[in-house]
Design an enzyme around this catalytic site. Sequence first.
Site, PDB file in Angstrom:
ATOM      1  CG  ASP A  74      -2.272  -1.367   1.024  1.00  0.00           C
ATOM      2  OD1 ASP A  74      -2.011  -1.719  -0.308  1.00  0.00           O
ATOM      3  OD2 ASP A  74      -3.156  -1.465   2.121  1.00  0.00           O
ATOM      4  N   GLY A  75       1.934   1.400   0.474  1.00  0.00           N
ATOM      5  CA  GLY A  75       3.277   2.593   0.858  1.00  0.00           C
ATOM      6  C   GLY A  75       3.449   2.968  -0.602  1.00  0.00           C
TER       7      GLY A  75
END
Length: 293
Positions: A74-75
């Site tokens: 997700d980062g």
Amino acid sequence: MKVLFFARKVSESNYGPIGEIFAKFEKAGIEISLFEPLLNQLHGYVPLPNANILETYEPLAGNSFDYLVVLGGDGSILDATLLVKDSGIPILGINLGRLGFLASIEKSMVDEVIKAMLHGTMAFEERSMLSIRSNLPLFAEANFALNDFTILKRDTSSMINIHTFVNGDYLTTYWADGLILSTPTGSTAYSLSCGGPIMFPSSDSFVITPVAPHNLNVRPLIVPDTAVVSFQVEGRSDNFLCTMDTRLEMITSAHEIAIKKNDFSIRLARLTNSSFLRGLREKLAWGKDKRNF
């Protein structure tokens, strides 16, 4: 079909899966482009496809890519929003990280994804974002966030006072370690770990979640995404932390900050047989009790 691959730092354990992903996209006849920093990371470790090379990480406005394929977690997707901006290019996240709420495609699903891309059957979701304004410069052109905005105390400092206003009307002063203003997308991230509610991605709302508040009766508050939420901070320290997704800057009590809904959204691509509810069950292990196994 033209796709551009993006990744942050690639770990050795992902060299093999990335090589397999490249090979499958190339075999399907999809035109591949790579950023040169990613190419340099993989050179000598991964069989590289015949690809067009973009020399630098720069916004993609004016480019005709069908997808930005993000290899990571997700980062990595949060970082990819800085490239996509308002271009309308959908982000497709292949999860090489851990939980992967945004990077919803697992490595085992790549064949299915390629088939859906070529047949035009991928589903797309518009995700709202936050935009920041300040009386003093902050975040330059990276002034938007897909997940959240936070104000936090320094590591060794006392709690801080965050004076909070909604549409100019005084809400309260939070005595806390910090405060999170989250989008529906970000409601499953930092805000959730601080006791905030989970919101459907299509919700027209934001959530204000205090971080370790001193007053136990202070709870997360949902506000409409048409609201402008503004902040002033005080504390014993001279400066405080301020973040927009993965980006961080220092602020002082002289900063007057306002957060509103961003003018453009981000498009996320997913398979039609996946859903937000299915993601909650699988990622958060809802309904699973190890006592039953």
